[in-house]
Design a protein around this motif. Sequence first.
Motif, PDB file in Angstrom:
ATOM      1  N   ALA A 114       0.836  -1.193   0.000  1.00  0.00           N
ATOM      2  CA  ALA A 114       0.000   0.000   0.000  1.00  0.00           C
ATOM      3  C   ALA A 114       0.873   1.245   0.000  1.00  0.00           C
ATOM      4  O   ALA A 114       1.988   1.246   0.524  1.00  0.00           O
ATOM      5  CB  ALA A 114      -0.907  -0.007   1.221  1.00  0.00           C
ATOM      6  N   GLY A 115       0.344   2.322  -0.587  1.00  0.00           N
ATOM      7  CA  GLY A 115       1.071   3.580  -0.606  1.00  0.00           C
ATOM      8  C   GLY A 115       1.112   4.175  -1.995  1.00  0.00           C
ATOM      9  O   GLY A 115       0.417   3.736  -2.908  1.00  0.00           O
ATOM     10  N   GLY A 116       1.928   5.197  -2.158  1.00  0.00           N
ATOM     11  CA  GLY A 116       2.060   5.875  -3.434  1.00  0.00           C
ATOM     12  C   GLY A 116       3.242   5.355  -4.221  1.00  0.00           C
ATOM     13  O   GLY A 116       4.351   5.238  -3.689  1.00  0.00           O
ATOM     14  N   LEU A 117       3.016   5.041  -5.479  1.00  0.00           N
ATOM     15  CA  LEU A 117       4.067   4.549  -6.365  1.00  0.00           C
ATOM     16  C   LEU A 117       4.712   5.732  -7.086  1.00  0.00           C
ATOM     17  O   LEU A 117       4.033   6.576  -7.670  1.00  0.00           O
ATOM     18  CB  LEU A 117       3.480   3.585  -7.395  1.00  0.00           C
ATOM     19  CG  LEU A 117       4.399   3.151  -8.531  1.00  0.00           C
ATOM     20  CD1 LEU A 117       5.498   2.226  -8.020  1.00  0.00           C
ATOM     21  CD2 LEU A 117       3.599   2.475  -9.641  1.00  0.00           C
ATOM     22  N   SER A 118       6.044   5.768  -7.059  1.00  0.00           N
ATOM     23  CA  SER A 118       6.796   6.788  -7.781  1.00  0.00           C
ATOM     24  C   SER A 118       7.880   6.113  -8.601  1.00  0.00           C
ATOM     25  O   SER A 118       8.135   4.924  -8.467  1.00  0.00           O
ATOM     26  CB  SER A 118       7.426   7.798  -6.806  1.00  0.00           C
ATOM     27  OG  SER A 118       8.319   7.132  -5.916  1.00  0.00           O
ATOM     28  N   GLY A 119       8.515   6.887  -9.464  1.00  0.00           N
ATOM     29  CA  GLY A 119       9.586   6.336 -10.280  1.00  0.00           C
ATOM     30  C   GLY A 119       9.150   6.055 -11.707  1.00  0.00           C
ATOM     31  O   GLY A 119       8.097   6.518 -12.173  1.00  0.00           O
ATOM     32  N   ALA A 120       9.963   5.258 -12.397  1.00  0.00           N
ATOM     33  CA  ALA A 120       9.807   5.059 -13.838  1.00  0.00           C
ATOM     34  C   ALA A 120       8.405   4.654 -14.288  1.00  0.00           C
ATOM     35  O   ALA A 120       7.930   5.147 -15.315  1.00  0.00           O
ATOM     36  CB  ALA A 120      10.835   4.033 -14.316  1.00  0.00           C
ATOM     37  N   PRO A 121       7.685   3.762 -13.571  1.00  0.00           N
ATOM     38  CA  PRO A 121       6.353   3.363 -14.054  1.00  0.00           C
ATOM     39  C   PRO A 121       5.335   4.508 -14.104  1.00  0.00           C
ATOM     40  O   PRO A 121       4.298   4.386 -14.753  1.00  0.00           O
ATOM     41  CB  PRO A 121       5.912   2.300 -13.042  1.00  0.00           C
ATOM     42  CG  PRO A 121       7.180   1.790 -12.444  1.00  0.00           C
ATOM     43  CD  PRO A 121       8.089   2.968 -12.397  1.00  0.00           C
ATOM     44  N   LEU A 122       5.632   5.603 -13.426  1.00  0.00           N
ATOM     45  CA  LEU A 122       4.701   6.726 -13.374  1.00  0.00           C
ATOM     46  C   LEU A 122       4.872   7.678 -14.556  1.00  0.00           C
ATOM     47  O   LEU A 122       4.009   8.526 -14.806  1.00  0.00           O
ATOM     48  CB  LEU A 122       4.904   7.488 -12.057  1.00  0.00           C
ATOM     49  CG  LEU A 122       3.996   8.672 -11.723  1.00  0.00           C
ATOM     50  CD1 LEU A 122       2.525   8.283 -11.762  1.00  0.00           C
ATOM     51  CD2 LEU A 122       4.361   9.245 -10.358  1.00  0.00           C
ATOM     52  N   PHE A 123       5.937   7.522 -15.324  1.00  0.00           N
ATOM     53  CA  PHE A 123       6.273   8.527 -16.339  1.00  0.00           C
ATOM     54  C   PHE A 123       5.146   8.766 -17.333  1.00  0.00           C
ATOM     55  O   PHE A 123       4.715   9.896 -17.542  1.00  0.00           O
ATOM     56  CB  PHE A 123       7.560   8.140 -17.078  1.00  0.00           C
ATOM     57  CG  PHE A 123       7.926   9.107 -18.156  1.00  0.00           C
ATOM     58  CD1 PHE A 123       8.512  10.322 -17.832  1.00  0.00           C
ATOM     59  CD2 PHE A 123       7.654   8.836 -19.485  1.00  0.00           C
ATOM     60  CE1 PHE A 123       8.835  11.245 -18.813  1.00  0.00           C
ATOM     61  CE2 PHE A 123       7.967   9.749 -20.480  1.00  0.00           C
ATOM     62  CZ  PHE A 123       8.558  10.961 -20.144  1.00  0.00           C
ATOM     63  N   GLU A 124       4.665   7.715 -17.966  1.00  0.00           N
ATOM     64  CA  GLU A 124       3.664   7.910 -19.021  1.00  0.00           C
ATOM     65  C   GLU A 124       2.352   8.468 -18.469  1.00  0.00           C
ATOM     66  O   GLU A 124       1.753   9.369 -19.054  1.00  0.00           O
ATOM     67  CB  GLU A 124       3.423   6.598 -19.770  1.00  0.00           C
ATOM     68  CG  GLU A 124       4.605   6.183 -20.633  1.00  0.00           C
ATOM     69  CD  GLU A 124       4.211   5.172 -21.694  1.00  0.00           C
ATOM     70  OE1 GLU A 124       2.998   4.957 -21.907  1.00  0.00           O
ATOM     71  OE2 GLU A 124       5.129   4.611 -22.307  1.00  0.00           O
ATOM     72  N   LYS A 125       1.907   7.917 -17.351  1.00  0.00           N
ATOM     73  CA  LYS A 125       0.637   8.366 -16.774  1.00  0.00           C
ATOM     74  C   LYS A 125       0.711   9.836 -16.373  1.00  0.00           C
ATOM     75  O   LYS A 125      -0.194  10.629 -16.679  1.00  0.00           O
ATOM     76  CB  LYS A 125       0.289   7.500 -15.560  1.00  0.00           C
ATOM     77  CG  LYS A 125      -1.079   7.789 -14.968  1.00  0.00           C
ATOM     78  CD  LYS A 125      -1.429   6.751 -13.907  1.00  0.00           C
ATOM     79  CE  LYS A 125      -2.900   6.850 -13.519  1.00  0.00           C
ATOM     80  NZ  LYS A 125      -3.320   5.765 -12.611  1.00  0.00           N
ATOM     81  N   SER A 126       1.775  10.218 -15.691  1.00  0.00           N
ATOM     82  CA  SER A 126       1.892  11.596 -15.226  1.00  0.00           C
ATOM     83  C   SER A 126       2.081  12.565 -16.393  1.00  0.00           C
ATOM     84  O   SER A 126       1.581  13.693 -16.358  1.00  0.00           O
ATOM     85  CB  SER A 126       3.044  11.729 -14.228  1.00  0.00           C
ATOM     86  OG  SER A 126       4.277  11.385 -14.816  1.00  0.00           O
TER      87      SER A 126
END
Length: 350
Positions: free
Chosen positions: A255-267
């Motif tokens: 649980a929690g907030g995901l950051s880093g490379a997998p977030l690039f396209e969505k953000s």
Amino acid sequence: MSVLERVGLSALRRIDPEAAHTLALRALRAGLAPMPGPVTSPRLQTTLAGLTLPNPVGLAAGFDKNAEALHPLSRAGFGFIEVGAATPRAQPGNPKPRLFRLTRDKAAINRFGFNNDGMDVIAARLAKRPCDAVIGLNLGANKDSPDKSADFATVLNTCGAYLDFATVNVSSPNTEKLRDLQGPAALSELLNGVMRVRDALARPIPVFLKIAPDLTENDLTDIAAVASKTGVDAIIATNTTLDRAGLHGPHASEAGGLSGAPLFEKSTHVLAQLATLSDLPLIGVGGIGSPDQAYAKIRAGASAVQLYTALVYGGLSLGANIVRGLDELLRRDGFDTVADAVGTGKKEWT
């Protein structure tokens, strides 16, 4: 990356992530991290909501939660630094463990819950800040506050005199009901309170709004309208995500907030959508780990960018390396300034 930094990074990855973060801050304060000073050029110099930046690559909130390493960070090559989040009262945050590396994905999941030393302690540190850097504070709310909305204005009132900008953070997924404040009515009330405090400061400063990536187009339309109406100076897109698609390793479902490379396209997609919905300056955050990715955010509509999680895998020197690489990309494509490149590729993301 120097040999010392490479060895230090390798050692830190062998221990608990939160302990490693604490040691990294100690090493930074001890002068054991790369400090190239301001990295700039005529192409890189830019303005953001009235702030003059040597370059458009900033350090996101979360790395220096308690404003403990302001002087060394001001020499690490970033164009601006954001510390915090700060809350009115000190709080320990959520139970440990609460930070998890996803090494294969070059990502992290955190559920810190705004652990910090409280606004009074942080204000005292900010009062001794370096004067030649652009430094802002991420404003937060106490977990048990009966009026979370009022907490943001309270922190700004205490710390505002020492800041160049402040960020209203209603998008962390780790404080219960905090993201509920992104709704139009609640957000408008909150921001109006913050802006009243901002306008009463002896030296009024820009106020930014940091939003989540897990929003619909209708949500973004509402937020853009509220931000414009209340006088917010810029929008930061985005915070961490609750999405878990495509992750690997034993911590992928934490649980929690995901950051880093997998977030690039969505953000970046959210960023480009906002660029079509709002005329406000935008700050692109999420998954930046290379000059190309920083450049993509700028071309998608960001006037500036921020990074944090990529430093876990690339070291503190990554920030300055991204700045230098961005300068070369701007030169390659014939842009005289960062501002000339802003939004030139947003159609690729919408």
